[in-house]
Design an enzyme around this catalytic site. Structure first.
Site, PDB file in Angstrom:
ATOM      1  N   ILE A 170      16.566 -14.773   4.950  1.00  0.00           N
ATOM      2  CA  ILE A 170      17.619 -15.246   4.136  1.00  0.00           C
ATOM      3  C   ILE A 170      17.096 -15.108   2.599  1.00  0.00           C
ATOM      4  CG2 ILE A 170      18.691 -17.351   3.287  1.00  0.00           C
ATOM      5  CD1 ILE A 170      18.718 -18.467   6.093  1.00  0.00           C
ATOM      6  N   LEU A 193       0.930  -1.135  -0.065  1.00  0.00           N
ATOM      7  CA  LEU A 193      -0.010   0.162  -0.211  1.00  0.00           C
ATOM      8  C   LEU A 193       0.746   1.234   0.074  1.00  0.00           C
ATOM      9  CD1 LEU A 193      -2.780  -0.748   2.526  1.00  0.00           C
ATOM     10  CD2 LEU A 193      -3.199  -0.196   0.094  1.00  0.00           C
ATOM     11  N   GLU A 238     -13.601  -8.134 -10.724  1.00  0.00           N
ATOM     12  CA  GLU A 238     -13.061  -7.397  -9.548  1.00  0.00           C
ATOM     13  C   GLU A 238     -11.802  -6.860  -9.816  1.00  0.00           C
ATOM     14  OE1 GLU A 238     -13.861 -10.644  -9.873  1.00  0.00           O
ATOM     15  OE2 GLU A 238     -12.554 -11.967  -8.261  1.00  0.00           O
ATOM     16  N   CYS A 249     -17.255 -16.169 -11.477  1.00  0.00           N
ATOM     17  CA  CYS A 249     -16.702 -17.450 -11.985  1.00  0.00           C
ATOM     18  C   CYS A 249     -17.548 -18.596 -11.443  1.00  0.00           C
ATOM     19  CB  CYS A 249     -15.259 -17.146 -11.570  1.00  0.00           C
ATOM     20  SG  CYS A 249     -14.009 -18.395 -12.542  1.00  0.00           S
ATOM     21  N   THR A 297      11.234   2.828  19.705  1.00  0.00           N
ATOM     22  CA  THR A 297      11.867   3.079  18.334  1.00  0.00           C
ATOM     23  C   THR A 297      12.950   1.814  18.273  1.00  0.00           C
ATOM     24  OG1 THR A 297      13.747   4.333  19.362  1.00  0.00           O
ATOM     25  CG2 THR A 297      11.755   5.537  18.597  1.00  0.00           C
ATOM     26  N   LYS A 336      14.923  11.452  17.345  1.00  0.00           N
ATOM     27  CA  LYS A 336      15.585  10.366  18.116  1.00  0.00           C
ATOM     28  C   LYS A 336      15.619   9.303  16.953  1.00  0.00           C
ATOM     29  CE  LYS A 336      15.127   6.878  21.737  1.00  0.00           C
ATOM     30  NZ  LYS A 336      14.300   6.448  22.778  1.00  0.00           N
ATOM     31  N   HIS A 378     -13.559 -12.225 -13.949  1.00  0.00           N
ATOM     32  CA  HIS A 378     -13.319 -11.789 -12.703  1.00  0.00           C
ATOM     33  C   HIS A 378     -13.535 -10.198 -12.705  1.00  0.00           C
ATOM     34  CE1 HIS A 378     -12.532 -15.213 -10.176  1.00  0.00           C
ATOM     35  NE2 HIS A 378     -12.004 -15.876 -11.226  1.00  0.00           N
TER      36      HIS A 378
HETATM   37  N1  GLN Z   1     -13.222 -23.965 -10.140  1.00  0.00           N
HETATM   38  C1  GLN Z   1     -13.632 -23.333 -11.190  1.00  0.00           C
HETATM   39  C2  GLN Z   1     -12.922 -23.458 -12.610  1.00  0.00           C
HETATM   40  O1  GLN Z   1     -11.996 -23.715 -12.433  1.00  0.00           O
HETATM   41  C3  GLN Z   1     -14.273 -21.811 -11.053  1.00  0.00           C
HETATM   42  C4  GLN Z   1     -12.901 -21.163 -10.884  1.00  0.00           C
HETATM   43  C5  GLN Z   1     -12.844 -19.634 -10.286  1.00  0.00           C
HETATM   44  O2  GLN Z   1     -14.002 -19.248  -9.634  1.00  0.00           O
HETATM   45  N2  GLN Z   1     -11.824 -18.818 -10.567  1.00  0.00           N
HETATM   46  O3  GLN Z   1     -13.353 -23.083 -13.690  1.00  0.00           O
END
Ligand code: GLN
Length: 557
Positions: free
Chosen positions: A148, A20, A510, A382, A188, A223, A508
């Site tokens: 490491i 962030l 999002e 999905c 600190t 400091k 997706h």
């Molecule tokens: N498991 C499902 C697939 O492989 C959905 C995958 C997901 O939701 N990203 O198609």
């Protein structure tokens, strides 16, 4: 002009918000008209996080080019306009994979292949690649100083300073200044130790971002400055905030952007943070709230759905709403109808997100049935689209055993099955349909209304798909396919026209939502959920009034 570099390291403990911090510095530099790119190095040995458990690693963020990357890249995209690809995230595993391939090809001409210079050179080459065509490249080194695993990366950034000089490189170290309740004091020492650790490998930080729960007084800053050998003005209070979108503002109040320009000898405009100020104002002054239930199986660990949560926040912000999300463990919905209804009854909208594997599927199907029958806004992403199709096939098309071959390979009705082009591929790593694909939207659908256009591009991460053999049966029963790949091979979106808001998408969305550009699907879903919630509230209120006025007429349960 060659780019300047900002290297972000972290000390004391993990989870201090290095990602962030890096993203926010990027945001601040962009607000001054500079062009930035961001990248992350992860010290673990996996080639990418694609095969790691979301419990271990958090969300796998997918870029347009189909790279499975660290969730910090999601922050980078949400806070800046940088276009990220597989070049922006490297693990030790991937660096070594390259080196070993070169060694096998004989590229090293008989030399002994070593961490210095071969591994460090590979790391520096990767850094320089993302720094092309930008003013500033921000490079985050994963892990905590002292591990490491991170040594080769730290050595590489030390060499970068050596090569490019002070005015082209800046070391920002994110550290912790804890408040010890028993002593009623900020301490600190952990910061001093962490800087000492960095110094022992030849890196003197220029700026310290001190994570703390309260402002650092001037004496405290002096400091730290004295002990850590940094300028007092470069000891920054990185105070905890309630919303991540406030971080750029907090850092700019501490003059982080001005300091960066000074140290890197950069000329830039005055910053313009109006849009971010507006976002933060709206976050803290919502007109109302909306309550979304997310039904999944990694729900106890929010990091596994980072982008999803943020996209919902963006959707809510677009309506000036505060987002309440509740994560509902899918397995807990598998009992009887009464308990399912009790658990789901108070949500304004229900969402089933992406996921893998069989666990919890029956519970998700229960939640989807509930949303469909009770007309609660539903958004399936999905896996959430796939399960919506299975639920529809089972309960409205008489295909009681309908399933995905992922959950029941022997099902007689494979409504969802393995992507045809991947049949026979057994390895788990890198065998999915990944990254951006174009989708054509059917005119006149809800999807069309939501996007306001007929061609979109969204990111994917899945192995299974809708089986077009069942298209006729499902559409005859009322399901609508509202988006497909241009060649018609893959079904990308489904919806139910006789429901106020029921959408499933194979991709997706999002991953592409930003606070300043909320994704249309999240904006419309949250809007529909809020309206539904308001209608339900009004109906409940009317019922209560009726009960009060004419108790004899209202049937009691
Ligand atoms: N498991 C499902 C697939 O492989 C959905 C995958 C997901 O939701 N990203 O198609």
């Amino acid at each position: 002009m060659s780019a300047k570099y900002i290297f972000v390291t972290g000390g004391v403990v993990s989870s201090l918000g290095k990602g962030l911090a890096a993203a926010s510095i990027g945001c601040l530099l962009e607000s001054r008209g500079l062009k930035v790119n961001l990248m992350k190095f992860d010290p673990y040995l996996n080639v990418d996080p694609g095969t790691m458990s979301p419990f271990q690693h958090g969300e796998v963020f997918v870029t347009d080019d189909g790279a499975e990357t660290d969730l910090d890249l999601g922050h980078y995209e949400r806070f800046t306009h940088a276009k990220l690809s597989r070049d922006n995230n490297w693990t030790t595993g991937r660096i070594y994979e390259q080196i070993i391939a070169k060694e096998r090809r004989g590229d090293y001409l008989g030399k002994t292949v070593q961490v210095i210079p071969h591994v460090t050179n590979e790391i520096k080459t990767a850094m320089k690649k993302v720094a092309q065509d930008v003013d500033v490249a921000i490079v985050e080194i994963g892990g905590t100083v002292g591990d490491i695993e991170s040594l080769p990366f730290l050595e590489a950034i030390r060499q970068m300073r050596q090569e490019l000089g002070r005015e082209n490189t800046l070391f920002v170290h994110v550290t912790l200044v804890p408040f010890i309740a028993a002593a009623q004091e900020l301490k600190t020492k952990p910061t001093q130790h962490s800087v000492k650790e960095l110094l022992s490998i030849g890196i003197q930080p220029d700026m310290l971002l001190c994570r703390t729960d309260r402002f650092l007084a001037k004496e405290m800053k002096s400091k730290i400055a004295l002990f850590c050998n940094v300028e007092e003005g470069a000891v920054i209070t990185a105070k905890d905030v309630a919303s991540i979108y406030e971080v750029p503002l907090v850092l700019s109040q501490e003059s982080v952007d001005t300091l960066v320009l000074k140290y890197l000898h950069l000329q830039a405009d005055e910053h313009d943070l109006k849009q971010w100020e507006d976002i933060v104002h709206r976050i803290y002054n919502p007109k109302d709230e909306v309550n979304i239930g997310i039904v999944g199986k990694y729900v106890e660990y929010e990091d596994s759905y980072k982008s999803l949560k943020e996209a919902l926040v963006h959707g809510a912000l677009a309506h000036n709403l505060k987002l309440q999300v509740n994560w509902i463990e899918a397995e807990g919905l598998e009992q009887d109808e009464a308990s399912r209804d009790a658990q789901l009854g108070d949500y304004d909208g229900i969402l089933v997100p992406g996921g893998f594997g069989k666990r919890g599927i029956e519970g998700m199907l229960q939640a989807i049935r509930y949303a469909r029958e009770k007309k609660v806004p539903y958004f399936g992403i999905c896996l959430g689209m796939q399960t919506a199709c299975i639920e529809f096939a089972r309960n409205l098309c008489g295909l009681a055993d309908a399933n995905s071959s992922e959950f029941d390979p022997a099902t007689p009705h494979r409504v969802i099955y393995k992507l045809r082009e991947l049949r026979g591929v057994e390895e788990l790593g890198g065998t999915m349909r990944l990254g951006a694909w174009t989708c054509k939207i059917e005119p006149g659908t809800l999807a069309h209304k939501v996007y306001g256009k007929l061609e979109i591009s969204e990111r994917h991460r899945h192995r299974y798909e809708f089986n077009r053999e069942y298209e006729g049966t499902l559409t005859a029963a009322g399901l609508r396919i509202s988006g497909s790949t241009p060649d018609g091979t893959y079904v990308e979106m489904i919806e139910l026209p006789d429901h106020p808001y029921f959408i499933g998408c194979q991709f997706h969305p999002e991953f592409k939502s930003k606070p300043l550009e909320p994704h249309p699907l999240f904006k419309s879903f949250v809007g529909a959920a809020y309206e539904y919630g308001q209608r339900r509230k009004a109906a409940r209120h009317a019922e209560e009034v009726e009960m009060f006025l004419r108790p004899e007429k209202v049937a009691r349960p």
